[in-house]
Scaffold this active site. Structure first.
Site, mmCIF file in Angstrom:
data_model
loop_
_atom_site.group_PDB
_atom_site.id
_atom_site.type_symbol
_atom_site.label_atom_id
_atom_site.label_comp_id
_atom_site.label_asym_id
_atom_site.label_seq_id
_atom_site.Cartn_x
_atom_site.Cartn_y
_atom_site.Cartn_z
ATOM 1 N N GLU A 291 22.095 22.477 38.048
ATOM 2 C CA GLU A 291 23.058 22.536 39.152
ATOM 3 C C GLU A 291 22.957 21.351 40.118
ATOM 4 O O GLU A 291 23.971 20.860 40.601
ATOM 5 C CB GLU A 291 22.879 23.844 39.941
ATOM 6 C CG GLU A 291 23.382 25.102 39.242
ATOM 7 C CD GLU A 291 22.346 25.759 38.360
ATOM 8 O OE1 GLU A 291 22.546 26.907 37.964
ATOM 9 O OE2 GLU A 291 21.335 25.097 38.034
ATOM 10 N N GLU B 125 20.535 31.927 34.158
ATOM 11 C CA GLU B 125 20.369 33.078 35.060
ATOM 12 C C GLU B 125 20.698 34.391 34.337
ATOM 13 O O GLU B 125 20.001 35.393 34.502
ATOM 14 C CB GLU B 125 21.224 32.862 36.310
ATOM 15 C CG GLU B 125 20.685 31.726 37.189
ATOM 16 C CD GLU B 125 21.665 31.260 38.230
ATOM 17 O OE1 GLU B 125 21.262 31.169 39.412
ATOM 18 O OE2 GLU B 125 22.832 30.988 37.884
HETATM 19 N N1 T1G Z 1 32.424 24.744 33.246
HETATM 20 C C1 T1G Z 1 33.662 24.327 32.866
HETATM 21 N N2 T1G Z 1 33.898 23.467 31.818
HETATM 22 C C2 T1G Z 1 32.820 23.033 31.155
HETATM 23 C C3 T1G Z 1 31.495 23.413 31.514
HETATM 24 C C4 T1G Z 1 31.315 24.320 32.604
HETATM 25 N N3 T1G Z 1 30.119 24.740 32.991
HETATM 26 N N4 T1G Z 1 30.642 22.779 30.674
HETATM 27 C C5 T1G Z 1 31.407 22.051 29.827
HETATM 28 N N5 T1G Z 1 32.700 22.195 30.112
HETATM 29 C C6 T1G Z 1 33.843 21.592 29.394
HETATM 30 C C7 T1G Z 1 33.876 20.064 29.498
HETATM 31 O O1 T1G Z 1 34.547 19.646 30.637
HETATM 32 C C8 T1G Z 1 34.620 19.693 28.219
HETATM 33 O O2 T1G Z 1 35.985 19.904 28.445
HETATM 34 C C9 T1G Z 1 34.147 20.735 27.220
HETATM 35 O O3 T1G Z 1 33.663 21.835 28.010
HETATM 36 C C10 T1G Z 1 33.021 20.267 26.333
HETATM 37 O O4 T1G Z 1 31.991 19.772 27.161
HETATM 38 C C11 T1G Z 1 26.093 30.120 38.989
HETATM 39 C C12 T1G Z 1 26.280 27.462 40.032
HETATM 40 C C13 T1G Z 1 26.971 22.175 27.846
HETATM 41 C C14 T1G Z 1 25.574 20.198 27.514
HETATM 42 O O5 T1G Z 1 25.960 21.959 34.644
HETATM 43 O O6 T1G Z 1 26.197 19.815 30.556
HETATM 44 O O7 T1G Z 1 26.100 27.592 36.503
HETATM 45 O O8 T1G Z 1 36.775 17.591 28.184
HETATM 46 O O9 T1G Z 1 32.157 17.379 26.385
HETATM 47 O O10 T1G Z 1 28.782 16.982 25.117
HETATM 48 O O11 T1G Z 1 24.011 29.211 39.380
HETATM 49 O O12 T1G Z 1 29.053 20.311 28.744
HETATM 50 O O13 T1G Z 1 36.936 19.171 26.270
HETATM 51 O O14 T1G Z 1 38.365 19.477 28.327
HETATM 52 O O15 T1G Z 1 30.266 18.124 27.879
HETATM 53 O O16 T1G Z 1 28.664 19.134 23.801
HETATM 54 C C15 T1G Z 1 25.799 24.574 35.409
HETATM 55 C C16 T1G Z 1 27.568 21.589 32.230
HETATM 56 C C17 T1G Z 1 27.107 24.959 36.031
HETATM 57 C C18 T1G Z 1 26.329 22.395 32.349
HETATM 58 C C19 T1G Z 1 27.766 20.430 26.303
HETATM 59 N N6 T1G Z 1 26.021 24.097 34.076
HETATM 60 N N7 T1G Z 1 27.922 21.254 30.867
HETATM 61 O O17 T1G Z 1 27.900 19.055 26.175
HETATM 62 O O18 T1G Z 1 30.387 18.911 25.498
HETATM 63 S S1 T1G Z 1 26.854 25.495 37.702
HETATM 64 C C20 T1G Z 1 26.083 22.789 33.797
HETATM 65 C C21 T1G Z 1 27.192 20.352 30.151
HETATM 66 C C22 T1G Z 1 26.165 27.063 37.548
HETATM 67 C C23 T1G Z 1 25.124 29.042 38.594
HETATM 68 C C24 T1G Z 1 25.603 27.654 38.787
HETATM 69 C C25 T1G Z 1 27.698 19.996 28.790
HETATM 70 C C26 T1G Z 1 26.979 20.736 27.642
HETATM 71 P P1 T1G Z 1 37.064 18.992 27.776
HETATM 72 P P2 T1G Z 1 31.194 18.427 26.767
HETATM 73 P P3 T1G Z 1 28.917 18.455 25.046
#
Ligand code: T1G
Length: 712
Positions: free
Chosen positions: A129, A109
């Site tokens: 999401e 976004e």
């Molecule tokens: N928020 C908080 N922590 C996050 C995070 C996030 N969005 N994404 C990853 N982490 C933390 C995760 O818990 C881990 O922590 C560390 O980062 C490494 O992640 C407003 C409503 C990006 C593909 O759904 O899919 O935006 O265990 O082990 O394998 O409209 O992380 O080390 O303590 O997964 O390299 C939408 C979520 C949010 C993407 C990387 N975004 N993340 O994968 O590392 S909603 C997502 C992922 C939103 C808007 C809406 C994956 C990754 P720790 P990891 P990775």
């Protein structure tokens, strides 16, 4: 500008760098830092254009999901993305988004609020999401249709799969792919692009309409049908479709208001809490309290698998899929040919479905060396035994490989129930022996249950957990007991399903009720699929452990005595036609009545509520027992096992999380009711469950307490 967002200048180009490791989530302070930087650049006459880029391995992975957990736990929301996005879009200086790694959710976004986007060739963009039970909440459902067209935006928002840089360019989401993977290549390419567009008008995505016109509304109902079929029980995909449809009917601002309303409805739903629980759960299971980060691991360059049956073949495919050469050993040429044919068929299916080209299939097949002897096993870094589920045979095999394998070779067993310590006792190196329990089909199912024996070394466990990630599995550590985490809990779940049909429910009642609960299949249907003879063989091996006088299910054994093993014989609990479609089997119904009569069971009408509670609470109670014994490290580990290995509905978060949503006091009361009716041999409440229920606490509290103790 703040410690999370830095503003620098490169000869007239302002560079805004988001630096919030590990994934540049839009945590509190990041949107504000971007906003301040954009405003500073706008007022700086020396600035001709702006580049926004992420530090580290990725652009922005979205909103900070932890903030959502705080919000649904009652804290005041702190996320303010809209003002930042409008400031970017209304910037008098062109803003170029430079994307590498991932631009996901709020990250996507932010990028769409920019006037231009450039991207590294290996990057991905998406709106995932719905995988968290929510929808884009910062204009994604309104800006993406304006950039990518309605049909693609619908697919991306409703189903959440990311797309590649090449697809994004073809769709017009991004303006240029920047080649080169060296640190700095993207920034250099973005700054050069910014110089090119500095004097051009800055197109505002929200004002673009060219891709919104002439939309066939049938795509929305078709998408709803798909979502209802493939995302059963999940409201978020349907909400995302409503929001994207609104982009074709409402002005931008009103579309965003509807999006925000739908977003909040989804966010405070149990489905979203369950899916966010699962998201962090998959990350938590990697952390083993007594095995610190940095524990030495063995290098896995070559593997060997013993047994080319359904499991062995699938396991070998996992290694080949990850580029690791693997020997596949069988005892007869016929069995080896059969195993290879299955592997070839699986790969051919994937090529035909366009998952990867023929060349990749050829590469992977070339990594698998089929043979009838142990040649080369002395070079293997890991040997996985996947032979028939019998202790004597497994010990014989472990004795053989112990004599051949090099000292640093890990010896893993794919046993699904047997004692790892007893298997290890067949070797002189029990510290190198571990359980690697894959789930059928092993090349598809994401779960890997890693079973530590009492002698298994920390290095072998750390290597196994890391290997799980490399094989694209979710590895969960389990202690050694009969059936480990998953199968140990499954036994009382199946037990109750069989007792319920003896007591009056029909096979179809039980299957349909658990299917409606959200399971991929009902328990009796799963037994028919897996083959009733598998459990029968194990029960016969453990007959000596059955307690006299304790009721045991009889129907499955009786069906097996008649040679009815389920789908593979066309009859089991249900009858199956040539396409394996189930139908009620009157002979099974008659057999069930006979079993009940012989056992003196008075059959009665059984409600759906009782079916759900007996099956689910049997699962939860056994889960609480093995959690109390330390077989599972955390309640969330049990949830991740069931979500990735047993088809538990993702939007219920797993059996232990589900119990927390019901309330442990209610769960305990129901179990005590069943104990009173069916006896404590079957239904004695787990001590941990009793304690938590009496203290008004949850399994989530138990995990938080364990985590605090571990970090203390
Ligand atoms: N928020 C908080 N922590 C996050 C995070 C996030 N969005 N994404 C990853 N982490 C933390 C995760 O818990 C881990 O922590 C560390 O980062 C490494 O992640 C407003 C409503 C990006 C593909 O759904 O899919 O935006 O265990 O082990 O394998 O409209 O992380 O080390 O303590 O997964 O390299 C939408 C979520 C949010 C993407 C990387 N975004 N993340 O994968 O590392 S909603 C997502 C992922 C939103 C808007 C809406 C994956 C990754 P720790 P990891 P990775």
């Amino acid at each position: 500008m703040n410690e999370l967002v830095k503003l620098t200048h490169l000869e007239g180009i302002a560079v805004i760098t988001i630096d919030n490791p590990p994934v540049n989530a839009l945590s509190p302070g990041v949107p504000e830092g971007i906003l301040n930087s954009i405003q500073a650049a706008a007022h700086d006459p020396a600035v001709k254009a702006v580049v926004v880029i992420g530090a580290g391995s990725t652009f922005i992975a979205g909103a900070d999901i932890r903030e959502f957990q705080k919000m649904t736990a009652g804290e005041k929301p702190r996320l303010t993305l809209h003002p930042t996005l409008l400031a970017i879009e209304d910037s008098p200086k062109p803003v170029v988004m430079a994307i590498h790694g991932q631009a996901l959710g709020g990250g996507m976004e932010v990028s769409m609020a920019g006037h231009y986007r450039v991207i590294a060739a290996s990057a991905q963009v998406g709106q995932p999401e719905v995988k968290l039970g929510i929808i884009p909440g910062a204009g994604g459902t309104q800006r993406l249709p304006r950039l990518a067209g309605v049909a693609k935006a619908l697919e991306m928002c409703a189903f959440g799969e990311p797309i590649t840089a090449q697809e994004a360019l073809a769709l017009g989401i991004v303006d240029r792919i920047i080649d080169g993977d060296l640190e700095g290549d993207l920034l250099a390419g973005a700054v050069a692009f910014a110089r090119e567009v500095a004097d051009r008008p800055a197109p505002k995505t929200r004002e673009r309409k060219e891709k919104l016109g002439a939309v066939d509304s049938a795509i929305f109902s078709a998408s709803r049908d798909t979502a209802r079929k493939t995302r059963r029980g999940q409201p978020a995909p349907l909400a995302a479709i409503d929001a994207v449809e609104a982009s074709t009917k409402l002005p931008f601002e009103e579309g965003c208001q509807l999006e925000a309303k739908l977003f909040n409805e989804c966010l405070y739903s149990t489905q979203s809490k369950s899916l966010i629980h699962a998201f962090f759960g998959e990350r938590a299971v990697n952390k083993i309290p007594d095995i610190p980060k940095g524990t030495t691991t063995y290098e896995i360059r070559r593997a060997a698998v013993i047994g080319a049956g359904t499991m062995g073949g699938g396991i070998a495919m996992n290694y080949a899929n990850s580029g690791i050469p693997v020997i596949l050993k069988e005892t007869t040429q016929e069995a080896l040919d059969r195993g290879l044919a299955t592997i070839r068929k699986n790969y051919t299916n994937s090529v035909q479905k366009g998952r990867f080209p023929q060349a990749v299939m050829d590469e992977r097949m070339a990594l698998i060396t089929p043979q009838l002897n142990y040649a080369g096993f002395d070079q293997a870094d890991i040997i996985v035994e996947a032979v028939f589920e019998g202790m004597a045979l497994k010990k014989q095999v472990f004795g053989e490989i112990d004599a051949i394998a090099k000292p640093a070779c890990i010896l893993a067993s794919n046993t699904s129930t047997l004692d790892i310590d007893e298997i290890a006792s067949a070797t002189k190196r029990p510290k190198m022996v571990i359980g690697h329990h894959f789930f059928s089909p092993a090349n598809v199912m994401r779960l890997l249950e890693v079973v530590r024996g009492k002698a298994t070394s920390k290095e072998v466990i750390a290597t196994s957990m890391a290997l799980g990630k490399r094989l694209k599995k979710v590895a969960v550590l389990a202690g050694n007991c009969r059936g480990f985490i998953g199968n140990r809990m499954l036994a009382p779940y199946f037990r109750e399903a069989q007792f319920l049909i003896e007591e009056g429910a029909s096979v179809e009642d039980v299957n349909q009720t658990l299917y409606d609960f959200g399971w991929a299949m009902g328990p009796l249907a799963v037994s028919d699929l897996a083959g009733l003879d598998v459990g029968w063989r194990i029960r016969k091996e453990y007959r000596h452990l059955e307690k006299p006088g304790v009721r045991i299910p009889r129907v499955a054994d009786r069906l097996c005595e008649l040679g009815r093993f389920g789908q593979k014989t066309g009859r089991g609990f249900s009858k199956y036609d040539a396409n394996r479609m189930p139908s009620p089997d009157p002979e099974t119904a008659a057999l069930i009545e006979a079993v009940a009569r012989e056992a003196g069971i008075q059959r009665r009408r059984i409600t759906q509520e009782e079916i759900v509670d007996r099956c689910l609470f049997a699962l939860v109670n056994e889960g609480a027992k093995l959690l109390g014994e330390g077989i599972a490290l955390r309640a969330v580990d049990i949830d991740i096992v069931y979500l990735n290995g047993y088809g538990f509905p993702p939007w219920r978060g797993g059996p232990m999380f589900y119990a927390d949503t019901v309330g442990l006091a209610k769960v305990l009361a129901r179990i005590q009711e069943f104990e009173a009716r069916h006896g404590s041999d079957l239904w004695s409440p787990a001590p941990l469950l009793q304690r938590l229920a009496q203290d008004g606490r949850t399994f989530g509290d138990f995990d938080r307490q364990s985590a605090n103790q571990a970090s203390a």
